[in-house]
Design an enzyme around this catalytic site. Structure first.
Site, mmCIF file in Angstrom:
data_model
loop_
_atom_site.group_PDB
_atom_site.id
_atom_site.type_symbol
_atom_site.label_atom_id
_atom_site.label_comp_id
_atom_site.label_asym_id
_atom_site.label_seq_id
_atom_site.Cartn_x
_atom_site.Cartn_y
_atom_site.Cartn_z
ATOM 1 N N LYS A 29 34.795 -44.034 65.012
ATOM 2 C CA LYS A 29 33.960 -44.021 63.819
ATOM 3 C C LYS A 29 34.869 -44.190 62.602
ATOM 4 O O LYS A 29 35.971 -43.645 62.552
ATOM 5 C CB LYS A 29 33.195 -42.702 63.742
ATOM 6 C CG LYS A 29 32.205 -42.603 62.585
ATOM 7 C CD LYS A 29 31.418 -41.301 62.657
ATOM 8 C CE LYS A 29 30.380 -41.214 61.543
ATOM 9 N NZ LYS A 29 29.574 -39.973 61.628
ATOM 10 N N SER A 46 24.781 -40.973 61.667
ATOM 11 C CA SER A 46 25.620 -41.863 60.892
ATOM 12 C C SER A 46 26.669 -42.596 61.726
ATOM 13 O O SER A 46 27.344 -43.482 61.222
ATOM 14 C CB SER A 46 26.317 -41.074 59.776
ATOM 15 O OG SER A 46 27.198 -40.091 60.321
ATOM 16 N N SER A 87 24.571 -36.756 63.803
ATOM 17 C CA SER A 87 25.087 -38.119 63.724
ATOM 18 C C SER A 87 25.766 -38.653 64.971
ATOM 19 O O SER A 87 26.098 -39.831 65.031
ATOM 20 C CB SER A 87 26.041 -38.241 62.528
ATOM 21 O OG SER A 87 25.341 -38.070 61.323
#
Length: 504
Positions: free
Chosen positions: A96, A171, A195
């Site tokens: 990420k 996210s 997320s």
């Protein structure tokens, strides 16, 4: 080197910002007394920073061309080959884009952070590489991670690999999308309100938000330390358990860690569910926007677990909704203080601070209008609570969070696991560019009702795909006692082996 000393007029202005009034003569007197402190600053300024050495070489980083990035899921590609041997030898991983990878740009989904390049690897990056993984680059994530949708990332929305034009969830939007698309074996995601689990539910991947503090957050850009989690997103249960074995455990640098209890998670994969007591969380099916088709699919999955030998009964945790409400002052006021006013690092904790990130992120003030609507909304709520009520509601919410945790703990005293839908809906169409503000925000937060509470209480929670509705994945969420990740994997592996969720 010497730091810049203020003038008397600058000190008067500084004092005024602290609600203190000085005359010019008083300012000069104070400046004389401040010189010894500034001399100490000079000493520190002349010393090298204390950061980890970078162990593995990496290729130059670049964002793929549009034709090679149809989902917009790649933030940039850079290959880093780990050790020749290890638990993850031969496995590919994507990070990420809020995880520090030395020498590779990190945007954290926001144009205001563009140009920042970390100087060291996050703890979990080093652990992955030491275990033999090959890192392929960085996955797009949502604007400073403040969204459960995938339309809030710079420079472009992330598409669901199972249906173009639909959201992949956030996210950790690119992380789940790339794993689901088969472009990486594994991914690292982050989870402050869901997320890891939300994109896993929408994309059909396995996402583990482990117990708060089990996985070190060192080298990952914080939002709010008491809800910050980082963990694995994978295409199957075994890879997830294996990845957690590699990245879990104390690193001596993360204040979120309280003597974390690490287990051999892969050893639990063949135990089956016979004898496990599973509680169906009533409140988890009572969200206002619960899609009945999703609820029915999850109930069918629970029936399958019962068929496999688990003991199943309903259970109520009244604090479920309370924990969701607690997220508002904790999340909004906490992120406003730590991530924004504190320039991503904040104060009052021992560990590894990223000076480059702090300095670069501080420039958000010059580009505040470019922040996403979702972040602005949370900042407005947070700043109002800080200014009007002096942080009283943040403090009270943190106190009450112990009550919310106790509510889950009480249920988990009678059950090995709690189950519910990860999210109440399936992936939705991406909002059109320029859509109304209300729609933009609604698409970002409509799915967090079941996920956010577990960030407040810190319990381990895992999303596993359990079927489809209208051709799109449905996620089942497993919740366990603190540090009982092995039990979650035990149930997840048994369910995975019993059926093909994509045909269900």
């Amino acid at each position: 080197m010497s730091i810049v000393r203020p003038t008397p007029e600058q000190l008067k202005e500084l004092a005024s910002s602290l609600h203190i009034q000085l005359t010019t003569e008083q300012a000069s007197q104070y400046l004389d007394l401040m010189q010894a402190s500034f001399d100490a600053y000079d000493v520190i300024d002349g010393l090298p920073d204390e950061i980890p050495a970078v162990k593995y070489p990496r290729s130059a980083a670049a964002r793929p061309a549009a034709k090679d990035n149809p989902l917009n899921a790649w933030a940039c590609k850079s290959t880093v080959k780990g050790a020749a041997e290890g638990k993850l030898a031969g496995r590919t991983v994507v990070l990420k884009d809020n995880v520090a990878l030395a020498g590779v740009p990190m945007m954290n989904g926001s144009s205001t952070l563009e140009g920042f390049v970390p100087s060291y690897d996050a703890t979990i990056v080093t652990r992955l590489l030491d275990a033999g993984a090959t890192i392929l680059g960085k996955a797009t994530c949502e604007h400073f991670c403040l969204s459960g949708g995938s339309h809030t990332s710079d420079p472009a929305p992330v598409h669901n690999p199972r249906r173009h034009g639909y959201g992949s969830g956030g996210s950790s939007s690119g992380s789940a999308a790339l794993v689901a698309a088969g472009e990486a074996d594994m991914a690292i995601g982050g989870d402050q309100g869901g997320s890891i689990r939300i994109p896993s539910a929408f994309c059909g991947t396995y996402g583990m938000k482990a117990t708060h503090g089990l996985v070190p957050y060192t080298g990952v850009m914080p939002i709010e330390a008491t809800v910050d989690h980082v963990g694995p997103i994978t295409a199957n249960v075994r890879d997830n358990a294996l990845m957690l074995e590699v990245i879990a455990g104390a690193d001596g640098l993360d204040p979120r860690q309280y003597a974390p209890e690490v287990q051999p998670y892969t050893a639990a994969l063949d135990r089956g569910v016979r004898g496990l007591k599973i509680g169906i969380l009533t409140e988890g099916f009572a969200l206002g926007n619960m899609d009945k088709r999703v609820a029915d699919k999850v109930q069918e999955a629970i029936a399958q677990l019962e068929k496999l030998g688990a003991s199943v009964a309903t259970v109520s945790v009244e604090e479920h909704a309370l924990a969701g409400a607690l997220w508002q002052p904790i999340g909004c006021e906490g992120l406003t203080m730590q991530m924004m006013h504190g320039n991503g690092m904040g104060f009052n904790w021992k560990g590894l601070y990223d000076l480059g990130l702090l300095q670069h992120h501080a420039h958000w003030r010059e580009h505040a209008d470019d922040l996403s609507a979702t972040l602005k909304l949370c900042m407005f709520v947070g700043q109002y609570g800080l200014t009007r009520y002096q942080g009283r509601f943040y403090a009270k919410a943190q106190n009450i969070a112990r009550r919310a945790r106790a509510g889950y703990d009480k249920a988990l005293a009678d059950f090995d696991l709690l189950v519910m839908p990860t999210v109440p809906i399936i992936a939705q169409p991406l909002p059109a560019a320029g859509c109304p503000l209300a729609e933009y925000v609604a698409r970002a937060f409509e799915m967090i009702g079941n996920t956010a509470p577990l960030d407040i209480t810190g319990h381990p929670a895992m999303s596993i795909p359990c079927g489809t509705v209208d051709g799109l994945p449905v996620g089942l969420m497993l919740v366990g006692k603190h540090y009982a990740e092995a039990t979650l994997y035990q149930a997840a592996a048994a369910f995975e082996a019993s059926m093909d969720w994509q045909q269900h």
